[in-house]
Each structure stands twice: as structure tokens, then as C-alpha cells.
Write an enzyme that holds these catalytic residues in place. Structure first.
Site, PDB file in Angstrom:
ATOM      1  N   PHE A 126       0.819  -1.215   0.000  1.00  0.00           N
ATOM      2  CA  PHE A 126       0.000   0.000   0.000  1.00  0.00           C
ATOM      3  C   PHE A 126       0.855   1.268   0.000  1.00  0.00           C
ATOM      4  O   PHE A 126       0.381   2.324  -0.385  1.00  0.00           O
ATOM      5  CB  PHE A 126      -0.861   0.080   1.275  1.00  0.00           C
ATOM      6  CG  PHE A 126      -1.847  -1.025   1.443  1.00  0.00           C
ATOM      7  CD1 PHE A 126      -3.061  -0.989   0.768  1.00  0.00           C
ATOM      8  CD2 PHE A 126      -1.597  -2.098   2.284  1.00  0.00           C
ATOM      9  CE1 PHE A 126      -3.989  -1.998   0.930  1.00  0.00           C
ATOM     10  CE2 PHE A 126      -2.518  -3.115   2.464  1.00  0.00           C
ATOM     11  CZ  PHE A 126      -3.711  -3.063   1.785  1.00  0.00           C
ATOM     12  N   LYS A 174      -0.111   9.778  -2.285  1.00  0.00           N
ATOM     13  CA  LYS A 174      -1.362   9.607  -3.044  1.00  0.00           C
ATOM     14  C   LYS A 174      -2.115  10.883  -3.402  1.00  0.00           C
ATOM     15  O   LYS A 174      -3.264  10.815  -3.839  1.00  0.00           O
ATOM     16  CB  LYS A 174      -2.292   8.674  -2.282  1.00  0.00           C
ATOM     17  CG  LYS A 174      -2.678   9.203  -0.905  1.00  0.00           C
ATOM     18  CD  LYS A 174      -3.784   8.374  -0.294  1.00  0.00           C
ATOM     19  CE  LYS A 174      -4.345   9.052   0.937  1.00  0.00           C
ATOM     20  NZ  LYS A 174      -5.468   8.381   1.539  1.00  0.00           N
ATOM     21  N   TYR A 222       1.028  11.309 -10.076  1.00  0.00           N
ATOM     22  CA  TYR A 222       0.593  10.259  -9.147  1.00  0.00           C
ATOM     23  C   TYR A 222       0.175   9.010  -9.931  1.00  0.00           C
ATOM     24  O   TYR A 222       0.676   7.902  -9.710  1.00  0.00           O
ATOM     25  CB  TYR A 222      -0.564  10.775  -8.275  1.00  0.00           C
ATOM     26  CG  TYR A 222      -1.375   9.673  -7.644  1.00  0.00           C
ATOM     27  CD1 TYR A 222      -0.831   8.882  -6.644  1.00  0.00           C
ATOM     28  CD2 TYR A 222      -2.680   9.404  -8.075  1.00  0.00           C
ATOM     29  CE1 TYR A 222      -1.560   7.836  -6.085  1.00  0.00           C
ATOM     30  CE2 TYR A 222      -3.418   8.377  -7.524  1.00  0.00           C
ATOM     31  CZ  TYR A 222      -2.856   7.592  -6.538  1.00  0.00           C
ATOM     32  OH  TYR A 222      -3.581   6.562  -6.001  1.00  0.00           O
ATOM     33  N   PHE A 262     -11.264   2.427  -7.472  1.00  0.00           N
ATOM     34  CA  PHE A 262     -12.007   3.622  -7.874  1.00  0.00           C
ATOM     35  C   PHE A 262     -12.048   4.568  -6.664  1.00  0.00           C
ATOM     36  O   PHE A 262     -11.009   4.909  -6.135  1.00  0.00           O
ATOM     37  CB  PHE A 262     -13.326   3.222  -8.556  1.00  0.00           C
ATOM     38  CG  PHE A 262     -13.035   2.785  -9.975  1.00  0.00           C
ATOM     39  CD1 PHE A 262     -12.295   1.619 -10.226  1.00  0.00           C
ATOM     40  CD2 PHE A 262     -13.368   3.571 -11.060  1.00  0.00           C
ATOM     41  CE1 PHE A 262     -11.905   1.258 -11.523  1.00  0.00           C
ATOM     42  CE2 PHE A 262     -12.999   3.219 -12.359  1.00  0.00           C
ATOM     43  CZ  PHE A 262     -12.267   2.059 -12.588  1.00  0.00           C
ATOM     44  N   ASN A 263     -13.209   5.018  -6.168  1.00  0.00           N
ATOM     45  CA  ASN A 263     -13.176   6.044  -5.111  1.00  0.00           C
ATOM     46  C   ASN A 263     -13.521   5.462  -3.738  1.00  0.00           C
ATOM     47  O   ASN A 263     -14.710   5.289  -3.421  1.00  0.00           O
ATOM     48  CB  ASN A 263     -14.162   7.169  -5.447  1.00  0.00           C
ATOM     49  CG  ASN A 263     -13.750   7.955  -6.674  1.00  0.00           C
ATOM     50  OD1 ASN A 263     -13.541   7.382  -7.741  1.00  0.00           O
ATOM     51  ND2 ASN A 263     -13.622   9.245  -6.536  1.00  0.00           N
ATOM     52  N   ARG A 322     -19.112   9.406 -10.013  1.00  0.00           N
ATOM     53  CA  ARG A 322     -17.968   8.551  -9.684  1.00  0.00           C
ATOM     54  C   ARG A 322     -18.475   7.223  -9.122  1.00  0.00           C
ATOM     55  O   ARG A 322     -19.633   7.103  -8.714  1.00  0.00           O
ATOM     56  CB  ARG A 322     -17.073   9.203  -8.606  1.00  0.00           C
ATOM     57  CG  ARG A 322     -16.400  10.492  -9.038  1.00  0.00           C
ATOM     58  CD  ARG A 322     -15.306  10.236 -10.072  1.00  0.00           C
ATOM     59  NE  ARG A 322     -14.628  11.467 -10.460  1.00  0.00           N
ATOM     60  CZ  ARG A 322     -15.062  12.310 -11.397  1.00  0.00           C
ATOM     61  NH1 ARG A 322     -16.206  12.068 -12.052  1.00  0.00           N
ATOM     62  NH2 ARG A 322     -14.362  13.387 -11.708  1.00  0.00           N
ATOM     63  N   ARG A 376     -13.462  21.607 -12.058  1.00  0.00           N
ATOM     64  CA  ARG A 376     -12.088  21.499 -11.569  1.00  0.00           C
ATOM     65  C   ARG A 376     -11.224  20.984 -12.732  1.00  0.00           C
ATOM     66  O   ARG A 376     -11.614  20.021 -13.395  1.00  0.00           O
ATOM     67  CB  ARG A 376     -12.090  20.486 -10.412  1.00  0.00           C
ATOM     68  CG  ARG A 376     -10.802  20.383  -9.643  1.00  0.00           C
ATOM     69  CD  ARG A 376     -10.982  19.544  -8.387  1.00  0.00           C
ATOM     70  NE  ARG A 376     -11.358  18.140  -8.670  1.00  0.00           N
ATOM     71  CZ  ARG A 376     -11.469  17.194  -7.746  1.00  0.00           C
ATOM     72  NH1 ARG A 376     -11.261  17.479  -6.465  1.00  0.00           N
ATOM     73  NH2 ARG A 376     -11.806  15.970  -8.065  1.00  0.00           N
ATOM     74  N   PRO A 377     -10.063  21.626 -12.949  1.00  0.00           N
ATOM     75  CA  PRO A 377      -9.234  21.175 -14.079  1.00  0.00           C
ATOM     76  C   PRO A 377      -8.931  19.680 -13.982  1.00  0.00           C
ATOM     77  O   PRO A 377      -8.621  19.179 -12.903  1.00  0.00           O
ATOM     78  CB  PRO A 377      -7.937  21.993 -13.930  1.00  0.00           C
ATOM     79  CG  PRO A 377      -8.289  23.142 -13.058  1.00  0.00           C
ATOM     80  CD  PRO A 377      -9.436  22.712 -12.194  1.00  0.00           C
ATOM     81  N   GLY A 378      -9.034  18.994 -15.099  1.00  0.00           N
ATOM     82  CA  GLY A 378      -8.693  17.564 -15.134  1.00  0.00           C
ATOM     83  C   GLY A 378      -9.855  16.654 -14.756  1.00  0.00           C
ATOM     84  O   GLY A 378      -9.746  15.437 -14.898  1.00  0.00           O
TER      85      GLY A 378
HETATM   86  C1  UD1 Z   1      -9.604  11.804  -7.006  1.00  0.00           C
HETATM   87  C2  UD1 Z   1      -8.273  11.679  -7.696  1.00  0.00           C
HETATM   88  C3  UD1 Z   1      -8.003  10.232  -7.985  1.00  0.00           C
HETATM   89  C4  UD1 Z   1      -8.051   9.388  -6.716  1.00  0.00           C
HETATM   90  C5  UD1 Z   1      -9.424   9.587  -6.061  1.00  0.00           C
HETATM   91  C6  UD1 Z   1      -9.437   8.879  -4.728  1.00  0.00           C
HETATM   92  C7  UD1 Z   1      -8.067  13.812  -8.939  1.00  0.00           C
HETATM   93  C8  UD1 Z   1      -8.023  14.433 -10.282  1.00  0.00           C
HETATM   94  N1  UD1 Z   1      -8.299  12.468  -8.925  1.00  0.00           N
HETATM   95  O1  UD1 Z   1     -10.580  11.374  -7.929  1.00  0.00           O
HETATM   96  O2  UD1 Z   1      -6.723  10.097  -8.550  1.00  0.00           O
HETATM   97  O3  UD1 Z   1      -7.875   8.021  -7.014  1.00  0.00           O
HETATM   98  O4  UD1 Z   1      -9.653  10.977  -5.844  1.00  0.00           O
HETATM   99  O5  UD1 Z   1     -10.638   9.024  -4.068  1.00  0.00           O
HETATM  100  O6  UD1 Z   1      -7.888  14.456  -7.924  1.00  0.00           O
HETATM  101  N2  UD1 Z   1     -16.164  17.353  -5.983  1.00  0.00           N
HETATM  102  C9  UD1 Z   1     -16.860  18.510  -5.771  1.00  0.00           C
HETATM  103  N3  UD1 Z   1     -16.498  19.308  -4.735  1.00  0.00           N
HETATM  104  C10 UD1 Z   1     -15.460  19.011  -3.895  1.00  0.00           C
HETATM  105  C11 UD1 Z   1     -14.752  17.812  -4.110  1.00  0.00           C
HETATM  106  C12 UD1 Z   1     -15.124  17.006  -5.180  1.00  0.00           C
HETATM  107  O7  UD1 Z   1     -17.796  18.829  -6.495  1.00  0.00           O
HETATM  108  O8  UD1 Z   1     -15.162  19.804  -2.982  1.00  0.00           O
HETATM  109  C13 UD1 Z   1     -16.565  16.468  -7.083  1.00  0.00           C
HETATM  110  C14 UD1 Z   1     -15.520  16.275  -8.170  1.00  0.00           C
HETATM  111  O9  UD1 Z   1     -15.592  17.294  -9.138  1.00  0.00           O
HETATM  112  C15 UD1 Z   1     -15.885  14.895  -8.699  1.00  0.00           C
HETATM  113  C16 UD1 Z   1     -16.422  14.162  -7.471  1.00  0.00           C
HETATM  114  O10 UD1 Z   1     -16.788  15.183  -6.538  1.00  0.00           O
HETATM  115  O11 UD1 Z   1     -16.932  14.997  -9.627  1.00  0.00           O
HETATM  116  C17 UD1 Z   1     -15.382  13.269  -6.807  1.00  0.00           C
HETATM  117  O12 UD1 Z   1     -14.202  14.007  -6.552  1.00  0.00           O
HETATM  118  P1  UD1 Z   1     -13.006  13.393  -5.676  1.00  0.00           P
HETATM  119  O13 UD1 Z   1     -13.536  12.834  -4.419  1.00  0.00           O
HETATM  120  O14 UD1 Z   1     -11.935  14.443  -5.581  1.00  0.00           O
HETATM  121  O15 UD1 Z   1     -12.493  12.149  -6.530  1.00  0.00           O
HETATM  122  P2  UD1 Z   1     -11.967  12.062  -8.047  1.00  0.00           P
HETATM  123  O16 UD1 Z   1     -11.836  13.393  -8.660  1.00  0.00           O
HETATM  124  O17 UD1 Z   1     -12.804  11.066  -8.755  1.00  0.00           O
END
Ligand code: UD1
Length: 357
Positions: free
Chosen positions: A99, A103, A166, A195-196, A247, A312-314
Site C-alpha cells: 500500500f 497519493k 501520481y 475507484f473512489n 464517480r 475542476r481542471p482535469g
Molecule cells: C480523485 C483523484 C483520484 C483518486 C481519487 C481517490 C483527482 C483528479 N483524482 O478522484 O486520482 O484516485 O480521488 O478518491 O484528484 N467534488 C466537488 N467538490 C469538492 C470535491 C469534489 O464537487 O469539494 C466532485 C468532483 O468534481 C468529482 C467528485 O466530486 O466529480 C469526486 O471528486 P473526488 O472525491 O476528488 O475524486 P476524483 O476526482 O474522482
């Protein structure tokens, strides 16, 4: 005599136990996995660099409290090959779950060299030491961030192409593992692309401890406790039913269970019968930001005020796993309702407002 028999039996069962080394075993995913391994009868030791203060020791204390089992540990930084070798050279280790790694996506962009050094060099050192001590079974923590950004259910065969250092560092490690298996086919490698991950241990004793979270559920929790005024939704104009990003949120306890299944699959193989497998660990179901807010509100009775901000970019509209391969080959599925993950995350947050401190 009865006592002696019992002791003999105990010794035998100890001898038969599979001994698993968990690098990064005091982190969020590692700690939940260590608990499950101990509960399933594995003998576990942890190797971690025990980063911030004494929090790692506190995590171990809680793991022992939950499982009533002792966990041995090595406070070692994998970047230090000699120290890692010194720690493990006389150990009997049957398999490693790896692990340990940095990250944060944003940090990896501003500190790319440190990320490559820590994640890639650290893994190479670990593999060299594993070879030295004769352990050739490894489960590796990878991520959905290795995929090329495309918006559909992702299978393991989909193209890779990470958009940040990363994800790139994780993909490099996947390649190293695959090349290692090609040159030395007796290695048993299992790569898990998460995934998340969300939620916490149902006891409220283990959870994600991050002071400045960027991820969705920890940010919602911060709003719920009043540490932030509002949640900013990053984009409400995505091509999704409610306009917010989708997600695949996977409960941490089921993710931990995925590691136990992967380990079990590797242990089924006889010595020399190598493999190199990759599995997505996800639910296969998408949840939008607005659905997550609603689930959290229903689970906790808290109101989560939000504003709609720019994208958010990306970011992508939708990132969801096709987990069929893990369902089929590892006999593993994730089906915990998101509401349950919200409940456990909230319990963790309320019982540990300052994390493990
Ligand atoms: C992010 C990481 C990914 C990692 C994963 C782990 C990036 C680009 N990717 O993914 O590499 O494996 O976390 O959990 O950072 N959102 C909001 N407001 C917030 C926070 C998030 O609207 O304050 C939205 C985001 O735009 C997205 C969703 O919530 O649509 C999930 O976001 P987040 O939890 O950061 O995960 P990922 O972007 O999928």
C-alpha cells in the site's frame, strides 16, 4: 498432558498461518485491510515509514484493540534499500500487500520528483528485498487514475494514460511488475485498480485522517462539522442527469475485503506457478455529487449547504468501474449502500474530530 497437546496444536496452527507483510499498513486502506486479515486468521506484520508524529502507533493500537491480536511492525522507509533489507532479511514472509505510497494528485504535480522517488524507487527496493528473502507474491495498490480519461465504464483492457504524476507513478509500477513477471515467471502479481474509496470502520476507530481533504466525502464531512461553510460543487453543467460529476464510490471495508480475496487467490497458486493479473475494484454503479450530498444528509440528519462553482481542471463527467473480472475471478463484489458509508464516515468524524491525534 492436555496442556502440552494444546500448546503443540497452537504451535502447529501458528506454523501453518500465512504471514503477510503490509507496507503502508497504517494508512487509510492499509489499516482496514490489516484488521480484516487478522480477523481471517492471517499473521500480519506492518512496514511503514510512520510519517507524521505518533499517529501510526495509534493506528496500530486501535487495530490491536479491534482484533485483540498483536501486530509486529517495522518503522522503515522503503526508499532506504539497506534499512529495508536489514528489517526483513530474517523474516518469513509469504506474501506482501504493498500500500505504501504518496497519493495526492495535486501534490504529485507540484512535487513530481519526490512522488516518483517515493513511489517508484520505494517499490523497486521492496521488490529487490522480496527477491532476496524468497518472497514472490505481491498484491499492489493501484488506481483508476492510470486510465486514459474516458467517460464510460472502464474495463482493465481500456487504454491507460494517466493525466498526473501520481497516476503515472502507479502505472510505472504496474509496468515494472509486469516486466518482472516476464523475466521471472514464478512471481505472483496481483494489481488492484481502486475507484473512489469512502467510509470508515463501523467501530468509528479507523478512518481517513487528512487535515486538508480535497475528495468529495471528506469535504462534505468538513462542512457538516462546521470547518467549512459550504461545499463547492465543481461543475453543474456536466453531461449527466443532474449536471454534476459521477464517480464509483466504493466502501473502504469492501475494498479491504478485495485485498483479502486477491491474497487468497495468490496463495492458491503453488510455488513457481506465477501470474500477473489486474483487477478493477469498484461497484460498477455511478453516484453524482448531488446524490452524494443527499445520501449524506439522509444518513446523518445534517444539512449540507453548497454552491455551484466552475469545473475542476482535469475532472471528468463520469468515471465508473466495470468490476466484472474481479467479481468472476476473485469472487468479490462491492454492494454496501452509499448511505452506510456516509454513516460510518460520519461516526469516524464525530469520534475523531482531529483524526488520530
Ligand atoms: C480523485 C483523484 C483520484 C483518486 C481519487 C481517490 C483527482 C483528479 N483524482 O478522484 O486520482 O484516485 O480521488 O478518491 O484528484 N467534488 C466537488 N467538490 C469538492 C470535491 C469534489 O464537487 O469539494 C466532485 C468532483 O468534481 C468529482 C467528485 O466530486 O466529480 C469526486 O471528486 P473526488 O472525491 O476528488 O475524486 P476524483 O476526482 O474522482
Amino acid at each position: 498432558m492436555i496442556q502440552a497437546d494444546w500448546m503443540e496444536e497452537e504451535k502447529m496452527s501458528l506454523k501453518a498461518k500465512t504471514r503477510v507483510l503490509c507496507t503502508g499498513g497504517v494508512g487509510y486502506i492499509g489499516s482496514h485491510t490489516v484488521v480484516q486479515l487478522l480477523q481471517k486468521g492471517y499473521d500480519v506484520c506492518v512496514l511503514d515509514f510512520f510519517g507524521e508524529g505518533s499517529f501510526g502507533l495509534e493506528v496500530l493500537r486501535r487495530i490491536e484493540l479491534l482484533t485483540k491480536k498483536k501486530v509486529s511492525y517495522f518503522a522503515v522507509d522503503l526508499k532506504d534499500y539497506q534499512a529495508t533489507l536489514l528489517a526483513l532479511q530474517h523474516e518469513r514472509i509469504d506474501a506482501v500487500i504493498h500500500f505504501a505510497g504518496f497519493k495526492s494528485v495535486s501534490e504529485s504535480i507540484s512535487q513530481s520528483l519526490e512522488y516518483y522517488q517515493n513511489n517508484v524507487i520505494g517499490t523497486i527496493n521492496l521488490l529487490l528485498v522480496m527477491r532476496e528473502i524468497g518472497c514472490k507474491r505481491i498484491v499492489f495498490s493501484s488506481t483508476a487514475a492510470v486510465y486514459k480519461p474516458i467517460e464510460r465504464c472502464l474495463t482493465e483492457a481500456d487504454p491507460v494514460g494517466p493525466s498526473n504524476p501520481y497516476g503515472q507513478s502507479k502505472l510505472m509500477i504496474e509496468k515494472i511488475l509486469s516486466d518482472l513477471h516476464t523475466s521471472e515467471p514464478s512471481w505472483c502479481v496481483c494489481v488492484l485498480r481502486y475507484f473512489n474509496p469512502v467510509g470508515a470502520h463501523p467501530s468509528g476507530l479507523l478512518g481517513e485522517s487528512s487535515k486538508f481533504p480535497n475528495n468529495l466525502l471528506p469535504t462534505i464531512q468538513q462542512v457538516a462539522i462546521g470547518a467549512r461553510e459550504k461545499l463547492v460543487i465543481h461543475g453543474s453543467d456536466w453531461d449527466t442527469p443532474d449536471g454534476t460529476g459521477i464517480r464509483d464510490y466504493l466502501d473502504i471495508n469492501e475494498l479491504a475485503d478485495g485485498h483479502v480475496h486477491a491474497l487468497h487467490a495468490l496463495m492458491q497458486r503453488t510455488d513457481g506457478e506465477g501470474c500477473c493479473k489486474i483487477y478493477n475494484l469498484g461497484t460498477g454503479k455511478g453516484i453524482s455529487v448531488k446524490q452524494m450530498i443527499k445520501s449524506f444528509e439522509e444518513a446523518t440528519g445534517r444539512n449540507i449547504p453548497f454552491t455551484q462553482g466552475p469545473r475542476r481542471p482535469g475532472d471528468l463527467a463520469k468515471v465508473v468501474a466495470d468490476p466484472s473480472l474481479a467479481n468472476l475471478e476473485l469472487n468479490w463484489t462491492a454492494s454496501t449502500p452509499i448511505r452506510t458509508s456516509c454513516e460510518t464516515a460520519w461516526k469516524w468524524q464525530c469520534s475523531n474530530p482531529n483524526g488520530y491525534l
